[in-house]
Scaffold this motif. Structure first.
Motif, PDB file in Angstrom:
ATOM      1  N   GLU A  83     -10.526   3.499   6.695  1.00 26.75           N
ATOM      2  CA  GLU A  83     -11.449   2.789   7.584  1.00 26.75           C
ATOM      3  C   GLU A  83     -12.563   2.105   6.791  1.00 26.75           C
ATOM      4  OE1 GLU A  83     -12.493   5.875  10.301  1.00 26.75           O
ATOM      5  OE2 GLU A  83     -10.564   5.731  11.369  1.00 26.75           O
ATOM      6  N   GLY A  86     -11.153  -1.172   5.718  1.00 24.20           N
ATOM      7  CA  GLY A  86     -10.702  -2.071   6.781  1.00 24.20           C
ATOM      8  C   GLY A  86      -9.286  -1.846   7.273  1.00 24.20           C
ATOM      9  N   TRP A  87      -8.629  -0.774   6.877  1.00 27.13           N
ATOM     10  CA  TRP A  87      -7.276  -0.477   7.346  1.00 27.13           C
ATOM     11  C   TRP A  87      -7.364   0.206   8.711  1.00 27.13           C
ATOM     12  CZ3 TRP A  87      -2.629   0.329   3.931  1.00 27.13           C
ATOM     13  CH2 TRP A  87      -2.727  -0.418   2.747  1.00 27.13           C
ATOM     14  N   THR A  88      -6.269   0.133   9.477  1.00 23.16           N
ATOM     15  CA  THR A  88      -6.233   0.821  10.775  1.00 23.16           C
ATOM     16  C   THR A  88      -5.579   2.186  10.609  1.00 23.16           C
ATOM     17  OG1 THR A  88      -4.117  -0.181  11.350  1.00 23.16           O
ATOM     18  CG2 THR A  88      -6.092  -1.324  12.082  1.00 23.16           C
ATOM     19  N   THR A  89      -6.021   3.129  11.423  1.00 22.81           N
ATOM     20  CA  THR A  89      -5.491   4.491  11.376  1.00 22.81           C
ATOM     21  C   THR A  89      -5.035   4.888  12.772  1.00 22.81           C
ATOM     22  OG1 THR A  89      -7.681   5.435  11.770  1.00 22.81           O
ATOM     23  CG2 THR A  89      -7.011   5.144   9.483  1.00 22.81           C
ATOM     24  N   GLN A  90      -3.960   5.665  12.830  1.00 23.46           N
ATOM     25  CA  GLN A  90      -3.436   6.165  14.101  1.00 23.46           C
ATOM     26  C   GLN A  90      -2.970   7.596  13.911  1.00 23.46           C
ATOM     27  OE1 GLN A  90      -0.267   3.376  14.695  1.00 23.46           O
ATOM     28  NE2 GLN A  90      -1.519   2.016  15.944  1.00 23.46           N
ATOM     29  N   VAL A 106      -1.254   4.875   8.555  1.00 18.63           N
ATOM     30  CA  VAL A 106      -2.309   4.065   7.949  1.00 18.63           C
ATOM     31  C   VAL A 106      -1.663   2.721   7.663  1.00 18.63           C
ATOM     32  CG1 VAL A 106      -3.896   3.862   6.028  1.00 18.63           C
ATOM     33  CG2 VAL A 106      -3.360   6.105   6.930  1.00 18.63           C
ATOM     34  N   SER A 107      -2.255   1.626   8.179  1.00 18.49           N
ATOM     35  CA  SER A 107      -1.589   0.330   8.046  1.00 18.49           C
ATOM     36  C   SER A 107      -2.592  -0.811   8.004  1.00 18.49           C
ATOM     37  CB  SER A 107      -0.620   0.118   9.204  1.00 18.49           C
ATOM     38  OG  SER A 107      -1.327   0.106  10.432  1.00 18.49           O
ATOM     39  N   ARG A 108      -2.081  -1.930   7.558  1.00 23.07           N
ATOM     40  CA  ARG A 108      -2.815  -3.188   7.608  1.00 23.07           C
ATOM     41  C   ARG A 108      -1.818  -4.322   7.424  1.00 23.07           C
ATOM     42  NH1 ARG A 108      -4.097  -6.030   2.378  1.00 23.07           N
ATOM     43  NH2 ARG A 108      -5.516  -7.361   3.490  1.00 23.07           N
ATOM     44  N   LYS A 117       2.500  -0.240   5.767  1.00 20.31           N
ATOM     45  CA  LYS A 117       2.560   0.862   6.740  1.00 20.31           C
ATOM     46  C   LYS A 117       2.917   2.131   5.991  1.00 20.31           C
ATOM     47  CE  LYS A 117       4.404  -1.883  10.535  1.00 20.31           C
ATOM     48  NZ  LYS A 117       5.560  -2.048  11.408  1.00 20.31           N
TER      49      LYS A 117
END
Length: 167
Positions: A83, A86-90, A106-108, A117
């Motif tokens: 985070e 700037g990466w997205t986390t789920q 963890v992806s971008r 991914k």
């Protein structure tokens, strides 16, 4: 019919995109246009991942920590680092026999539109959090899916490829 470099005869198909050969396994014509159409569609692994995600949603998977459970320390550090760059986390929690299965992503999207991914899987029980061997990854330098590397390698990729903010 024309002769190929290995001394066999094959039917040659000429179309607007170039020349192709008959597939030796199926006997179907394989041209550049057919290969492009095949590659633009989802791969069997991508279809499987989508189907699996739908099954998890229908099974009532929880996307926040269940009461009495917390993210493993390695995942907490990975999420904070991701985070920050700037990466997205789920995360997705699914009940299993003696605890919960935690799925982490963890992806971008890269600058050229190709994704990074990293999917990880953990088994969590009261007082126990173990990473399982299940997880697939995708990166711009490796288009196909492959086994997820270590958390340390993922953190290195996150640090090396932060999201650039447009001004």
């Amino acid at each position: 019919m024309k002769w190929t470099a290995d001394g066999r005869r094959r039917a040659v198909i000429t179309d607007a995109y170039g020349t192709g050969f008959t597939c030796r396994y199926s006997g179907r014509a394989v041209t550049l246009a057919a290969a492009l159409a095949r590659d633009n569609g989802p791969t069997p692994a991508e279809r499987h991942a989508g189907d699996r995600a739908q099954r998890l949603l229908e099974a009532g998977v929880v996307f926040t920590e269940p009461s009495g459970y917390a993210l493993p320390k390695a995942v907490t550090r990975l999420f904070a680092d991701a985070e920050k760059h700037g990466w997205t986390t789920q995360q997705a929690w699914a009940p299993c026999q003696d605890g919960f299965t935690l799925k982490v992503r963890v992806s971008r999207t890269g600058d050229d539109g190709l994704p990074w991914k990293y999917d990880l899987s953990y088994f969590c029980a009261p007082g126990v959090a173990r990473r399982t061997r299940f997880g697939l990854s995708q990166s711009p330098d490796r288009r196909g899916l492959y086994d997820t590397p270590s958390v340390k390698a993922i953190q290195g990729a996150i640090t090396a490829h932060p999201v650039r903010l447009e001004v």
